[in-house]
Design an enzyme around this catalytic site. Structure first.
Site, PDB file in Angstrom:
ATOM      1  N   ASN A   7       0.776  -1.205   0.011  1.00  0.00           N
ATOM      2  CA  ASN A   7      -0.100   0.013   0.058  1.00  0.00           C
ATOM      3  C   ASN A   7       0.812   1.216   0.023  1.00  0.00           C
ATOM      4  OD1 ASN A   7      -1.957   1.973   0.506  1.00  0.00           O
ATOM      5  ND2 ASN A   7      -2.706   1.019   2.314  1.00  0.00           N
ATOM      6  N   LYS A  14       3.790   0.565   2.676  1.00  0.00           N
ATOM      7  CA  LYS A  14       3.324  -0.108   3.677  1.00  0.00           C
ATOM      8  C   LYS A  14       3.196  -1.583   3.151  1.00  0.00           C
ATOM      9  CE  LYS A  14      -0.255   2.605   5.977  1.00  0.00           C
ATOM     10  NZ  LYS A  14      -1.601   2.609   6.294  1.00  0.00           N
ATOM     11  N   ARG A  82      -2.518  -2.058  -3.612  1.00  0.00           N
ATOM     12  CA  ARG A  82      -3.734  -1.179  -3.466  1.00  0.00           C
ATOM     13  C   ARG A  82      -3.759  -0.079  -4.394  1.00  0.00           C
ATOM     14  NH1 ARG A  82      -5.061   3.159   1.029  1.00  0.00           N
ATOM     15  NH2 ARG A  82      -7.273   3.698   0.379  1.00  0.00           N
ATOM     16  N   HIS A 171     -13.060   3.505  -0.920  1.00  0.00           N
ATOM     17  CA  HIS A 171     -13.222   2.582   0.357  1.00  0.00           C
ATOM     18  C   HIS A 171     -13.934   1.366  -0.120  1.00  0.00           C
ATOM     19  CE1 HIS A 171     -13.285   6.328   3.422  1.00  0.00           C
ATOM     20  NE2 HIS A 171     -11.839   5.748   3.217  1.00  0.00           N
ATOM     21  N   HIS A 199     -18.073   3.735   6.673  1.00  0.00           N
ATOM     22  CA  HIS A 199     -16.732   3.401   7.077  1.00  0.00           C
ATOM     23  C   HIS A 199     -16.323   4.749   7.739  1.00  0.00           C
ATOM     24  CE1 HIS A 199     -12.404   2.080   6.073  1.00  0.00           C
ATOM     25  NE2 HIS A 199     -12.289   3.407   6.482  1.00  0.00           N
ATOM     26  N   LEU A 200     -15.963   4.747   8.777  1.00  0.00           N
ATOM     27  CA  LEU A 200     -15.781   6.021   9.642  1.00  0.00           C
ATOM     28  C   LEU A 200     -14.127   5.912  10.101  1.00  0.00           C
ATOM     29  CD1 LEU A 200     -18.899   6.390  11.590  1.00  0.00           C
ATOM     30  CD2 LEU A 200     -18.362   7.188   9.478  1.00  0.00           C
ATOM     31  N   ARG A 232     -10.575  16.555   5.844  1.00  0.00           N
ATOM     32  CA  ARG A 232     -11.692  17.060   4.646  1.00  0.00           C
ATOM     33  C   ARG A 232     -12.816  17.386   5.187  1.00  0.00           C
ATOM     34  NH1 ARG A 232     -10.454  11.631   1.775  1.00  0.00           N
ATOM     35  NH2 ARG A 232      -8.758  11.083   2.995  1.00  0.00           N
ATOM     36  N   ARG A 276      -9.971  10.457  19.007  1.00  0.00           N
ATOM     37  CA  ARG A 276      -9.981  10.293  20.483  1.00  0.00           C
ATOM     38  C   ARG A 276      -9.749  11.564  21.071  1.00  0.00           C
ATOM     39  NH1 ARG A 276      -6.118   5.300  19.008  1.00  0.00           N
ATOM     40  NH2 ARG A 276      -5.981   6.751  17.483  1.00  0.00           N
ATOM     41  N   GLU A 380      -8.428  -3.786   5.224  1.00  0.00           N
ATOM     42  CA  GLU A 380      -8.361  -3.567   3.722  1.00  0.00           C
ATOM     43  C   GLU A 380      -7.078  -4.488   3.261  1.00  0.00           C
ATOM     44  OE1 GLU A 380      -8.941   0.456   4.506  1.00  0.00           O
ATOM     45  OE2 GLU A 380      -9.592   0.742   2.530  1.00  0.00           O
TER      46      GLU A 380
HETATM   47  P1  AMP Z   1      -8.569   4.901  10.538  1.00  0.00           P
HETATM   48  O1  AMP Z   1      -8.269   5.906   9.559  1.00  0.00           O
HETATM   49  O2  AMP Z   1      -9.676   3.825  10.257  1.00  0.00           O
HETATM   50  O3  AMP Z   1      -7.309   4.136  11.104  1.00  0.00           O
HETATM   51  O4  AMP Z   1      -9.114   5.442  11.798  1.00  0.00           O
HETATM   52  C1  AMP Z   1      -8.629   6.587  12.467  1.00  0.00           C
HETATM   53  C2  AMP Z   1      -9.488   7.296  13.096  1.00  0.00           C
HETATM   54  O5  AMP Z   1     -10.338   6.418  14.166  1.00  0.00           O
HETATM   55  C3  AMP Z   1      -8.834   8.509  14.124  1.00  0.00           C
HETATM   56  O6  AMP Z   1      -9.809   9.517  13.983  1.00  0.00           O
HETATM   57  C4  AMP Z   1      -8.947   7.967  15.510  1.00  0.00           C
HETATM   58  O7  AMP Z   1      -8.823   8.886  16.506  1.00  0.00           O
HETATM   59  C5  AMP Z   1     -10.109   7.293  15.719  1.00  0.00           C
HETATM   60  N1  AMP Z   1     -10.215   6.152  16.681  1.00  0.00           N
HETATM   61  C6  AMP Z   1      -9.445   4.948  16.737  1.00  0.00           C
HETATM   62  N2  AMP Z   1      -9.652   4.453  18.154  1.00  0.00           N
HETATM   63  C7  AMP Z   1     -10.821   5.356  18.612  1.00  0.00           C
HETATM   64  C8  AMP Z   1     -11.525   5.270  19.885  1.00  0.00           C
HETATM   65  N3  AMP Z   1     -11.378   4.427  20.585  1.00  0.00           N
HETATM   66  N4  AMP Z   1     -12.368   6.145  20.034  1.00  0.00           N
HETATM   67  C9  AMP Z   1     -12.420   7.295  19.221  1.00  0.00           C
HETATM   68  N5  AMP Z   1     -12.009   7.162  18.070  1.00  0.00           N
HETATM   69  C10 AMP Z   1     -11.002   6.104  17.628  1.00  0.00           C
END
Ligand code: AMP
Length: 602
Positions: A7, A14, A82, A171, A199-200, A232, A276, A380
């Site tokens: 990736n 990666k 990817r 995604h 997907h958040l 974004r 977080r 992924e």
């Molecule tokens: P990703 O791009 O899928 O790796 O997601 C990254 C996002 O997930 C970042 O904004 C992190 O802060 C959030 N995230 C990871 N663990 C947590 C958690 N326990 N609570 C809230 N947000 C989280």
């Protein structure tokens, strides 16, 4: 299978060796800040080790020893890449060859940061693993099924076509993967369910999946549209963006950076893009952080409502990505009070749910909830490994059963006497290029064919000389010339129409000899045994091309120890199957292959 998954971002690489079934990693390494003096390598989650990587090739070279150690001699069965943008061309994972590389490069205007980096990674890996199949897995591919009403922007249609302006969605690998995981959890097939997948993560998108097909998704031509993301903006009135640009004196790059890098959760909260941190600040009473969470969740909820209307009914809503898998606060704000379609959040389950490899799917709705709410761990890279392994396995199987196709352009076979009449006494044909069937060659000599209606110049003569003159044309050529030639096996010219041939030293009017060659397959006796056919059999053949898959009937099998396995079709037939030429020449090998389906006649 052990699949090396790569990736590559604009300044990062990666790599991991992944078991396609379990998703287990044998090695995991990443190189960051490629091209900068601070370039560093991380072995799994270990500390940064400085590494002088000027480009993706050097980054991969630095990563390889770590991967070699990790795999401990186990073979690598395939390499999965990817690729962010597959444009309108790639609707599924695709084995990498030269034309695929060119196509990914040609899509650069649609993903100027991502596609060149993906390409650099593929090229470096092709050099490092030249004997292993490489597969490109596209973020956009799953959304190839978006109907025109969902994928079109309401702008000038001509302009949109000219610049490839439409919604592609991203995604896709993740949405497809979590849909499959959720379906398995629910004891169903993705094809039985209507799902909304959220997907958040740092990037975020929603997808409406109707019986296994993506029918709506929130990202558009680029990954900027839709949900609020880490940095974004997601949806914004273009008028507002223009207003800010004018008022602040921003040029287009400045506006691009504002919307892609300085907006979203980071722009709203002022805390950064990490949910977080934002949750912590919100809990401590920070109003901007609270607003950021509210706007983020409201946008997702709004899309869920819209997509429920698109689907008509919803069997499950999925939450994935770093935020979707982990944040109880966010899931609560999005999914409480969804009585509209009978979804009831189980607050206790939601509070503790953390979807991960150890527990990939967690139900966070109550037992009586009509619509399931699920936290689902995405992976992924595992998905890319799975897609790669599937294609490698299929290719192996197809390679056993498949036949290369060559397209036979119009051509002429001549008797020795005719050669002399057309090119002068004592003239011998001059070989230009060997053809794939042993002993056959294309000649430097070309002739004009003059038919009752029109003529065709520059038609190639094939050698060696034969006992009878024969002109092989396609159906389209026949109409053009004004002839009605029958479909015949080569050599069977009795009762066929004649034609005039014009050469540099004279012309000859043949009494007969024009045929439309019957589709045929050359094969050696070993091939015939493998396919269970014999000389003279007539078979049906499925043509698997990069264009339109097609089944040809009435294909003659010709077996001889001097033949090489190859199916010959004419240009009309190749066009019908949208076969893409691989090699120029009289007989053009194509990207398609043929598979005999069944024997029809003997
Ligand atoms: P990703 O791009 O899928 O790796 O997601 C990254 C996002 O997930 C970042 O904004 C992190 O802060 C959030 N995230 C990871 N663990 C947590 C958690 N326990 N609570 C809230 N947000 C989280």
């Amino acid at each position: 299978m052990n699949v090396l998954v790569l990736n590559c971002g604009s300044s990062s690489l990666k790599a991991a060796i992944i078991d396609d079934v379990t998703g287990e990693r044998r090695g995991r390494v990443r190189v960051e800040r490629i091209g900068e003096p601070e370039a560093a390598l991380f072995d799994a989650d270990g500390p940064a080790v400085p590494c002088a990587a000027k480009d993706h090739g050097e980054a991969l070279a630095a990563a390889l020893p770590v991967l070699e150690r990790a795999r401990g001699g186990a073979p690598i069965d395939g390499v999965g890449h990817r690729v962010v943008h597959g444009g309108a061309r790639f609707s599924q994972p695709t084995r990498v060859d030269e034309s695929v590389l060119e196509a990914i490069a040609a899509l650069t205007p649609l993903a100027p940061l991502h596609n060149p980096a993906n390409l650099a990674g593929i090229i470096a890996a092709l050099r490092a693993f030249p004997d292993v199949p490489h597969v490109a897995v596209f973020d956009t591919a799953f959304h190839a099924t978006l109907p025109p009403r969902a994928r079109s922007y309401a702008i000038d249609l001509e302009l949109a076509k000219k610049h490839g302006v439409r919604r592609y969605g991203f995604h896709g690998t993740s949405h497809a993967f979590v849909a499959a995981r959720a379906a398995a959890f629910l004891g169903a097939k993705p094809g039985d369910l209507r799902l909304i997948s959220c997907h958040l993560g740092n990037g975020a998108s929603v997808c409406a999946i109707e019986f296994g097909r993506s029918v709506e998704t929130s990202m558009g031509m680029t990954p900027l549209e839709g949900l609020v993301m880490g940095t974004r903006s997601g949806d914004i009135d273009v008028g507002a963006a223009l207003h800010v640009a004018r008022a602040e004196g921003l040029d287009l790059d400045g506006l691009d950076a504002l919307l892609n890098k300085k907006s979203g959760l980071a722009g709203l909260s002022g805390v950064g893009n990490d949910m977080r941190d934002i949750e912590d600040r919100a809990a401590a009473g920070d109003e901007r952080a609270r607003l950021a969470i509210h706007v983020f969740c409201h946008r997702v909820r709004k899309y869920i409502g819209a997509y429920a209307a698109v689907l008509g009914a919803v069997d499950a809503i999925l939450f994935t990505g770093g935020i979707g898998q982990n944040s109880a606060v966010v899931r609560h704000k999005i999914a409480h009070n969804l009585q509209l379609f009978g979804a009831t959040l189980d607050e206790d389950e939601n509070r503790s749910a953390r979807a991960s490899a150890a527990r990939p799917v967690i139900r966070i709705s109550t037992d009586t909830s009509r619509t399931h709410l699920l936290a689902v761990a995405t992976d992924e890279e595992h998905a890319i490994a799975g897609e790669t392994a599937k294609l490698v396995a299929r290719r192996d199987e197809v390679a056993q059963r498949s036949i290369p196709i060559a397209v036979s352009a119009r051509h002429i076979h001549l008797r020795k006497e005719t050669v002399e009449q057309l090119f002068g006494p004592g003239h011998e044909l001059t070989p230009l290029k060997e053809l794939s069937q042993p002993g056959q060659f294309a000649c430097e000599e070309v002739l004009e064919i003059v038919g009752p209606k029109r003529s065709i110049a520059g038609v190639r003569v094939l050698g060696p000389v034969r006992p009878a003159d024969q002109v092989e044309v396609s159906r389209t050529d026949e109409f053009f010339l004004g002839l009605d030639a029958p479909v015949r096996d080569s050599g069977d010219v009795r009762g066929t129409p004649g034609v005039t041939l014009v050469g540099p030293k004279g012309s000859v009017t043949l009494k007969e000899g024009v045929i439309c060659a019957r589709r045929h397959i050359h094969m050696a006796p070993e091939d015939a045994a493998r396919f269970g056919v014999a000389d003279g059999d007539v078979v049906e053949v499925a043509v698997d091309s990069s264009g339109r898959d097609l089944t040809f009937g009435d294909v003659l099998v010709r077996v001889s120890p001097k033949y090489r396995l190859e199916m010959h079709v004419d240009t009309d037939e190749a066009n019908a199957a949208e076969l893409v030429p691989k090699h120029a020449g009289l007989l053009e090998l194509t990207q398609g292959t043929a598979t005999p389906l069944r024997r029809v006649l003997r």
